[in-house]
Design an enzyme around this catalytic site. Sequence first.
Site, short mmCIF file in Angstrom:
data_model
loop_
_atom_site.label_atom_id
_atom_site.label_comp_id
_atom_site.label_asym_id
_atom_site.label_seq_id
_atom_site.Cartn_x
_atom_site.Cartn_y
_atom_site.Cartn_z
N SER A 46 30.72 -99.64 -36.95
CA SER A 46 31.61 -98.48 -36.80
C SER A 46 30.82 -97.17 -36.69
O SER A 46 29.92 -96.90 -37.48
CB SER A 46 32.53 -98.40 -38.02
OG SER A 46 33.45 -97.35 -37.89
N HIS A 97 37.17 -102.43 -26.05
CA HIS A 97 38.09 -101.31 -26.28
C HIS A 97 37.37 -100.02 -25.91
O HIS A 97 36.24 -99.78 -26.34
CB HIS A 97 38.51 -101.27 -27.75
CG HIS A 97 39.29 -100.04 -28.11
ND1 HIS A 97 40.35 -99.59 -27.35
CD2 HIS A 97 39.17 -99.17 -29.13
CE1 HIS A 97 40.84 -98.49 -27.89
NE2 HIS A 97 40.15 -98.21 -28.97
N HIS A 99 38.04 -95.60 -24.64
CA HIS A 99 38.94 -94.48 -24.41
C HIS A 99 38.62 -93.90 -23.03
O HIS A 99 38.57 -92.68 -22.85
CB HIS A 99 38.76 -93.41 -25.50
CG HIS A 99 39.27 -93.84 -26.85
ND1 HIS A 99 39.88 -92.98 -27.72
CD2 HIS A 99 39.25 -95.03 -27.47
CE1 HIS A 99 40.21 -93.63 -28.84
NE2 HIS A 99 39.84 -94.89 -28.71
N ASP A 122 43.04 -108.03 -7.38
CA ASP A 122 41.84 -108.87 -7.51
C ASP A 122 41.53 -109.19 -8.97
O ASP A 122 40.85 -110.18 -9.25
CB ASP A 122 40.61 -108.14 -6.90
CG ASP A 122 40.60 -108.19 -5.38
OD1 ASP A 122 41.25 -109.06 -4.78
OD2 ASP A 122 39.91 -107.33 -4.77
N HIS A 173 47.12 -94.31 -27.16
CA HIS A 173 45.81 -94.64 -27.71
C HIS A 173 44.81 -94.92 -26.58
O HIS A 173 44.03 -94.04 -26.23
CB HIS A 173 45.97 -95.84 -28.65
CG HIS A 173 44.75 -96.19 -29.42
ND1 HIS A 173 44.79 -96.79 -30.66
CD2 HIS A 173 43.44 -96.05 -29.13
CE1 HIS A 173 43.55 -96.98 -31.09
NE2 HIS A 173 42.71 -96.54 -30.19
N TYR A 231 36.59 -116.53 -3.35
CA TYR A 231 35.78 -115.32 -3.47
C TYR A 231 34.59 -115.64 -4.37
O TYR A 231 34.73 -116.36 -5.36
CB TYR A 231 36.60 -114.19 -4.09
CG TYR A 231 35.82 -112.91 -4.29
CD1 TYR A 231 35.83 -111.91 -3.33
CD2 TYR A 231 35.07 -112.71 -5.44
CE1 TYR A 231 35.11 -110.73 -3.50
CE2 TYR A 231 34.34 -111.54 -5.62
CZ TYR A 231 34.36 -110.56 -4.65
OH TYR A 231 33.65 -109.39 -4.83
#
Lengths: 235, 235, 235, 235
Positions: A46, A97, A99, A122, A173, A231
């Site tokens: 963190s 995750h 932002h 795609d 978020h 592909y």
Amino acid sequence: MADHGELRDRVFEANRELVRAGLVVLTFGNVSGVDREEGVLAIKPSGVPYEELRPEAIVVVDLETREIVAGDQRPSSDTPTHLVLYRRFEEVGGIVHTHSRFATAWAQSGRDLPCLGTTHADHFRGRVPVTRALAREEIHGEYEERTGDVIVEAFERGGLDPLEIPAALVVSHGPFAWGHDVADAIENAIALEAVAELALHTLVLKAEASALDDDLLQRHFSRKHGPGAYYGQRR
Amino acid sequence: MADHGELRDRVFEANRELVRAGLVVLTFGNVSGVDREEGVLAIKPSGVPYEELRPEAIVVVDLETREIVAGDQRPSSDTPTHLVLYRRFEEVGGIVHTHSRFATAWAQSGRDLPCLGTTHADHFRGRVPVTRALAREEIHGEYEERTGDVIVEAFERGGLDPLEIPAALVVSHGPFAWGHDVADAIENAIALEAVAELALHTLVLKAEASALDDDLLQRHFSRKHGPGAYYGQRR
Amino acid sequence: MADHGELRDRVFEANRELVRAGLVVLTFGNVSGVDREEGVLAIKPSGVPYEELRPEAIVVVDLETREIVAGDQRPSSDTPTHLVLYRRFEEVGGIVHTHSRFATAWAQSGRDLPCLGTTHADHFRGRVPVTRALAREEIHGEYEERTGDVIVEAFERGGLDPLEIPAALVVSHGPFAWGHDVADAIENAIALEAVAELALHTLVLKAEASALDDDLLQRHFSRKHGPGAYYGQRR
Amino acid sequence: MADHGELRDRVFEANRELVRAGLVVLTFGNVSGVDREEGVLAIKPSGVPYEELRPEAIVVVDLETREIVAGDQRPSSDTPTHLVLYRRFEEVGGIVHTHSRFATAWAQSGRDLPCLGTTHADHFRGRVPVTRALAREEIHGEYEERTGDVIVEAFERGGLDPLEIPAALVVSHGPFAWGHDVADAIENAIALEAVAELALHTLVLKAEASALDDDLLQRHFSRKHGPGAYYGQRR
């Protein structure tokens, strides 16, 4: 192996890839990977700046007990969200995750990210869903775990397959993306940001832009995914 | 030469130039070049990350038989589109396909890219056309070949010269650009993205921005192209 | 000195600075500097890629006769515009022309760039004017010279001082910026692009954004320019 | 120590960090740090290009007398604004002023920067206030000092805590951000620009985007700040 060196290396590299791809500023964002045989996930500690990150700083957490198995630092505060997703989306091997600027803008607007073109198709078999808002008691309780729950709920409500639409927008978020493995999750996070940007620019040009024709959507998704994919090289 | 080393080198370099110019993310996009005397095109292999690309990975395909003449990997899945364009646009020597952010937004909006200024006119003699949508049966059939066909159709319908307007927007998909040779195609792809961005910003400032005066358009195009050109050094 | 080495070095460096500042793509744009004692200007050769540019490629042109005094290549096709500006704006020592993305969008929109904040006022004492469109006969005649004329006309019509507002937007074309010397011109070109971007974003947030209060405008301009300036070190 | 070497080094590094983070162009912007025991602040010299900046060029100014204690150059012309903020916001240890593109656009629009998502709430406990405009006599008097005053006034008027909302937008001018120390101020300036960009994009997608739910705002702010913080490693 007790110290899960290979898994941590992979998660370490993926965190650096996020920076190279321009998806993070400061310490926003985190990547995790799972080893389902060993029953653990590895995740960024963190609040550690990316440039100071070292492979041995990656924290390993037991999927069941949630205890730290390796690493000296606290895992990402979003770890409970990752744990929910690994538990409920059983084929997922990596989660990202961020932002990132455009995907987060969509999340903040509370709108599903519509599929407006083949770049989207795609990677994502249709719109990327935005979650419902958390209720007050969810916010004040096990907030990060509930965040995982509303992602799962969005997929169940919409009848969506998390490996066909490997991302969600948590309302107000930001985005979570995932994949078969960590590299795949990173690729999907990068693709999500690219199509979120394309979609915003498209709406500037045509406010009422309509979703991609479904035949074209299925064709493009199937070019890259599933038994008939043609592909890329065999993988 | 059987292995077409020089052509592959040129196509390899052009693919890297695409990355340097910021026109691609992930494995989106591809460049091809043609050797009309040898009757072959050289193109990026499908789905290979740009940083792993090597000159010897470039795939060489026979223009007539469509068979692979050199290279161990599958050619780009968009190869049939390139083949159609080389067949129908006989003076074209290089083709670039990207999902670059602004040109793709225009393609997704379904709008022709209007000529709003001299930067556009320096490279494209008028609006860059958007194709019609493919019909269901075209999507389910030889999709990539039909994609080439609708580009050609847009030029025939509009009475446009593909070397005067060396690009098209495939609706809901993205841009193709081309040129006399590979270097010229790359330059046009970069110019297309630049003018697509300029045009979007211009519309934000003035929603009803009108097309460039035709006299000025012709003057600027003619400064750089044709017998009276006086821009650049002789070439 | 016959070969004007120092002037060419300065102009060479300024052209590279344009690239570093992100103001040019491809071969768009050019920088010139003047030596009024020697009666010459030095300017980028036409259409030469920036990465191939060398100091000795910079072309030196006589201000009166317009003949090439040094250099083996053709000067920028915009040289006649620069010549007009040096002739009419007697204190100008350097000129920069770009197709930078935001300033060009303003030029394409046909709107003056309004002074919406102190960043603008630090460099430009009020709105940066857009020129009138050229008439058909001006386009077909000495086009580049007439481009210089309409810039001068915009300053005369508005009663503007070219060293207080060291830039103009040529309608449907793009920005010219200038300054006491080449370094100053580059700084003004960079500042122009920055404030053009700020102004566009501001209008997105507030369509009817009004011009900066005149007292504040004068205060900021005077902090950096003129006898009472107290910004920066003495220079 | 008389020359305050450590403080100057920190302020020097912070100024370079601003450049790396893309928050400044040209010489716009400045960073200062304070040593309250010694009663001095250290700040960037006025108008010096960032690439020429050296630690020994950082100017040290007495908080009370405002006299230069160390350094050969003039301090930033915005020094009086910094002095007011250090005097009135007693826990602040570092201040950053930029003309960064999105935060400045908000300042130019005259709108408070609303809290539209958790990225914002992670750093700012609610909207970032815009100041009132300065009156004519304030502009003509001690302008930079009055700029500090209107920032303080915005916090007093709104009942805001400067360490919970460590930034303000000076109307028609640009952002100031601050923090416990210089590193914290830099982080807040970077976060401010990021959330200003997110908020602008969000408004493009949803003009009437509403502020983040207050429970979620408090939760996110408290994850990172205050006694119950559980984001990051102990610090």
